[in-house]
Design a protein around this motif. Structure first.
Motif, PDB file in Angstrom:
ATOM      1  N   THR A 265      24.384  -0.295 -16.913  1.00  0.00           N
ATOM      2  CA  THR A 265      24.613   0.017 -15.497  1.00  0.00           C
ATOM      3  C   THR A 265      23.450  -0.464 -14.624  1.00  0.00           C
ATOM      4  O   THR A 265      23.341  -0.090 -13.467  1.00  0.00           O
ATOM      5  CB  THR A 265      24.816   1.531 -15.289  1.00  0.00           C
ATOM      6  OG1 THR A 265      23.616   2.229 -15.672  1.00  0.00           O
ATOM      7  CG2 THR A 265      25.977   2.054 -16.108  1.00  0.00           C
ATOM      8  N   GLY A 266      22.563  -1.284 -15.218  1.00  0.00           N
ATOM      9  CA  GLY A 266      21.460  -1.846 -14.445  1.00  0.00           C
ATOM     10  C   GLY A 266      20.224  -0.977 -14.362  1.00  0.00           C
ATOM     11  O   GLY A 266      19.325  -1.253 -13.565  1.00  0.00           O
ATOM     12  N   ILE A 267      20.168   0.056 -15.178  1.00  0.00           N
ATOM     13  CA  ILE A 267      19.017   0.966 -15.159  1.00  0.00           C
ATOM     14  C   ILE A 267      18.319   0.892 -16.515  1.00  0.00           C
ATOM     15  O   ILE A 267      18.886   1.273 -17.536  1.00  0.00           O
ATOM     16  CB  ILE A 267      19.459   2.407 -14.853  1.00  0.00           C
ATOM     17  CG1 ILE A 267      20.180   2.456 -13.499  1.00  0.00           C
ATOM     18  CG2 ILE A 267      18.261   3.353 -14.854  1.00  0.00           C
ATOM     19  CD1 ILE A 267      20.893   3.757 -13.216  1.00  0.00           C
ATOM     20  N   ASP A 268      17.106   0.390 -16.526  1.00  0.00           N
ATOM     21  CA  ASP A 268      16.361   0.186 -17.768  1.00  0.00           C
ATOM     22  C   ASP A 268      15.060   0.975 -17.701  1.00  0.00           C
ATOM     23  O   ASP A 268      14.123   0.589 -16.998  1.00  0.00           O
ATOM     24  CB  ASP A 268      16.077  -1.306 -17.951  1.00  0.00           C
ATOM     25  CG  ASP A 268      15.487  -1.636 -19.321  1.00  0.00           C
ATOM     26  OD1 ASP A 268      14.868  -0.744 -19.937  1.00  0.00           O
ATOM     27  OD2 ASP A 268      15.648  -2.781 -19.779  1.00  0.00           O
ATOM     28  N   ALA A 269      15.000   2.069 -18.428  1.00  0.00           N
ATOM     29  CA  ALA A 269      13.813   2.930 -18.374  1.00  0.00           C
ATOM     30  C   ALA A 269      12.602   2.257 -18.998  1.00  0.00           C
ATOM     31  O   ALA A 269      11.465   2.591 -18.648  1.00  0.00           O
ATOM     32  CB  ALA A 269      14.094   4.256 -19.080  1.00  0.00           C
ATOM     33  N   TYR A 270      12.811   1.318 -19.905  1.00  0.00           N
ATOM     34  CA  TYR A 270      11.671   0.659 -20.557  1.00  0.00           C
ATOM     35  C   TYR A 270      10.955  -0.285 -19.587  1.00  0.00           C
ATOM     36  O   TYR A 270       9.720  -0.323 -19.546  1.00  0.00           O
ATOM     37  CB  TYR A 270      12.124  -0.108 -21.791  1.00  0.00           C
ATOM     38  CG  TYR A 270      10.969  -0.683 -22.581  1.00  0.00           C
ATOM     39  CD1 TYR A 270      10.233   0.119 -23.454  1.00  0.00           C
ATOM     40  CD2 TYR A 270      10.601  -2.020 -22.452  1.00  0.00           C
ATOM     41  CE1 TYR A 270       9.158  -0.387 -24.169  1.00  0.00           C
ATOM     42  CE2 TYR A 270       9.536  -2.539 -23.164  1.00  0.00           C
ATOM     43  CZ  TYR A 270       8.818  -1.722 -24.022  1.00  0.00           C
ATOM     44  OH  TYR A 270       7.749  -2.238 -24.715  1.00  0.00           O
ATOM     45  N   THR A 271      11.713  -1.036 -18.798  1.00  0.00           N
ATOM     46  CA  THR A 271      11.104  -1.926 -17.810  1.00  0.00           C
ATOM     47  C   THR A 271      10.900  -1.221 -16.474  1.00  0.00           C
ATOM     48  O   THR A 271      10.132  -1.679 -15.637  1.00  0.00           O
ATOM     49  CB  THR A 271      11.975  -3.167 -17.579  1.00  0.00           C
ATOM     50  OG1 THR A 271      13.229  -2.766 -16.994  1.00  0.00           O
ATOM     51  CG2 THR A 271      12.236  -3.899 -18.886  1.00  0.00           C
ATOM     52  N   GLY A 272      11.617  -0.121 -16.267  1.00  0.00           N
ATOM     53  CA  GLY A 272      11.555   0.593 -14.995  1.00  0.00           C
ATOM     54  C   GLY A 272      12.586   0.121 -13.994  1.00  0.00           C
ATOM     55  O   GLY A 272      12.723   0.703 -12.912  1.00  0.00           O
ATOM     56  N   ALA A 273      13.343  -0.924 -14.329  1.00  0.00           N
ATOM     57  CA  ALA A 273      14.330  -1.486 -13.406  1.00  0.00           C
ATOM     58  C   ALA A 273      15.414  -0.468 -13.074  1.00  0.00           C
ATOM     59  O   ALA A 273      16.018   0.128 -13.957  1.00  0.00           O
ATOM     60  CB  ALA A 273      14.964  -2.728 -14.029  1.00  0.00           C
ATOM     61  N   GLY A 274      15.658  -0.270 -11.777  1.00  0.00           N
ATOM     62  CA  GLY A 274      16.740   0.593 -11.315  1.00  0.00           C
ATOM     63  C   GLY A 274      16.420   2.068 -11.247  1.00  0.00           C
ATOM     64  O   GLY A 274      17.215   2.854 -10.707  1.00  0.00           O
ATOM     65  N   LEU A 275      15.266   2.485 -11.773  1.00  0.00           N
ATOM     66  CA  LEU A 275      14.953   3.921 -11.786  1.00  0.00           C
ATOM     67  C   LEU A 275      14.778   4.470 -10.369  1.00  0.00           C
ATOM     68  O   LEU A 275      15.321   5.534 -10.041  1.00  0.00           O
ATOM     69  CB  LEU A 275      13.683   4.185 -12.601  1.00  0.00           C
ATOM     70  CG  LEU A 275      13.773   4.012 -14.114  1.00  0.00           C
ATOM     71  CD1 LEU A 275      12.425   4.324 -14.755  1.00  0.00           C
ATOM     72  CD2 LEU A 275      14.851   4.904 -14.714  1.00  0.00           C
ATOM     73  N   ALA A 276      14.033   3.786  -9.538  1.00  0.00           N
ATOM     74  CA  ALA A 276      13.740   4.290  -8.199  1.00  0.00           C
ATOM     75  C   ALA A 276      15.019   4.525  -7.404  1.00  0.00           C
ATOM     76  O   ALA A 276      15.202   5.585  -6.789  1.00  0.00           O
ATOM     77  CB  ALA A 276      12.818   3.317  -7.463  1.00  0.00           C
ATOM     78  N   ASP A 277      15.911   3.548  -7.412  1.00  0.00           N
ATOM     79  CA  ASP A 277      17.155   3.687  -6.646  1.00  0.00           C
ATOM     80  C   ASP A 277      18.035   4.797  -7.197  1.00  0.00           C
ATOM     81  O   ASP A 277      18.624   5.574  -6.434  1.00  0.00           O
ATOM     82  CB  ASP A 277      17.924   2.367  -6.650  1.00  0.00           C
ATOM     83  CG  ASP A 277      17.239   1.291  -5.816  1.00  0.00           C
ATOM     84  OD1 ASP A 277      16.409   1.649  -4.955  1.00  0.00           O
ATOM     85  OD2 ASP A 277      17.526   0.097  -6.039  1.00  0.00           O
ATOM     86  N   SER A 278      18.150   4.885  -8.527  1.00  0.00           N
ATOM     87  CA  SER A 278      19.049   5.882  -9.115  1.00  0.00           C
ATOM     88  C   SER A 278      18.513   7.297  -8.950  1.00  0.00           C
ATOM     89  O   SER A 278      19.288   8.259  -8.866  1.00  0.00           O
ATOM     90  CB  SER A 278      19.287   5.579 -10.596  1.00  0.00           C
ATOM     91  OG  SER A 278      18.089   5.731 -11.341  1.00  0.00           O
TER      92      SER A 278
END
Length: 257
Positions: A34-47
């Protein structure tokens, strides 16, 4: 309540998402798909924007200490930072009982990774609850798939006190709904000590029956170095809450509890 469930498509995450939705909460099942990758941090802020709680059900399929520590430390650090920036009220981390037992985690890389994860979450500035449980019943089938070599599945002979994943999911949801009033840690085990290899044999036999006698692996139990220490460490201590669902009941009911 808006709840983000990291690893929302996994064994535990999917169960937690379903129960939260049934309870009427707004739920985001977060995963790389779903575009949210906790390892890279991608998408965390928006979600995380506007979220009341974040549940970490992330998992890595590895027994190597280096890989597990790197994954769990990195994801926990990224999740905590994003949650603090978004002013999330409550964090919930799903862990394993006795992960921080040094006699266990120095022999088992996965436990060492979970110990590193717990340490990160316990230093978060946001109220955090760590849900620690024994292995889930579902581990028996996972081990069969991981340890299978042709017609054989070579399984470690060790005692645990496994619990149904559905029971764990219900506990997690209750913790989420308590919010900041939830305790810093809660624990849950299954009803009785069991040999994981013997449970795997039951799963293999059940699969053959379900598929009308189709081929299924023969489970071979083998001893594990340091097993006496591991056996003691995989069992819950005195006072740990126990779910009453028996493995045989779970298996007979289509693996739900």
């Amino acid at each position: 309540m808006k709840v983000i469930v990291l690893g929302g498509n996994g064994t535990m995450g999917a169960r937690v998402v379903r129960l939260l939705e049934i309870a009427g909460h707004e739920v985001v099942a977060a995963s790389r798909s779903t575009g949210i990758d906790a390892y890279t941090g991608a998408g965390l802020a928006d979600s995380f924007a506007g979220a009341d709680a974040v549940v970490d059900c992330l998992n890595i399929v590895s027994m190597k200490a280096g890989a597990c520590v790197d994954f769990y430390e990195t994801t926990a650090r990224n999740v905590i930072r994003a949650a603090e920036d978004a002013r999330v009220a409550h964090l919930v981390c799903v862990s394993i009982l006795n992960a921080r037992n040094s006699e266990i985690n120095r022999r088992m890389g996965y436990y060492r990774g979970k110990a590193a994860q717990e340490a990160r979450y316990q230093n978060a500035r946001i109220p955090t609850t760590i849900v620690r449980t024994t292995q889930w019943f579902e581990l028996a089938e996972t081990l069969i798939n991981q340890m299978r070599i042709g017609p054989l599945a070579v399984m470690p002979r060790m005692m645990s006190q496994p619990v149904a994943a559905d029971a764990v999911a219900r506990l997690i949801v209750s913790v989420v709904e308590l919010g900041v009033e939830a305790p810093a840690g809660v624990e849950l085990a299954g009803p009785q000590p069991r040999d994981l290899a013997k449970l795997a044999r039951k799963v293999a036999h059940n699969n053959a029956v379900v598929h009308n006698g189709g081929p299924h692996p023969r489970v071979i139990a083998i001893p594990v170095p340091g097993i006496k220490v591991l056996n003691g460490g995989l069992l819950p201590g005195v006072g740990v809450a126990k779910d009453p669902t028996l493995f045989e009941e779970w298996l007979a009911n289509g693996r739900t509890a």
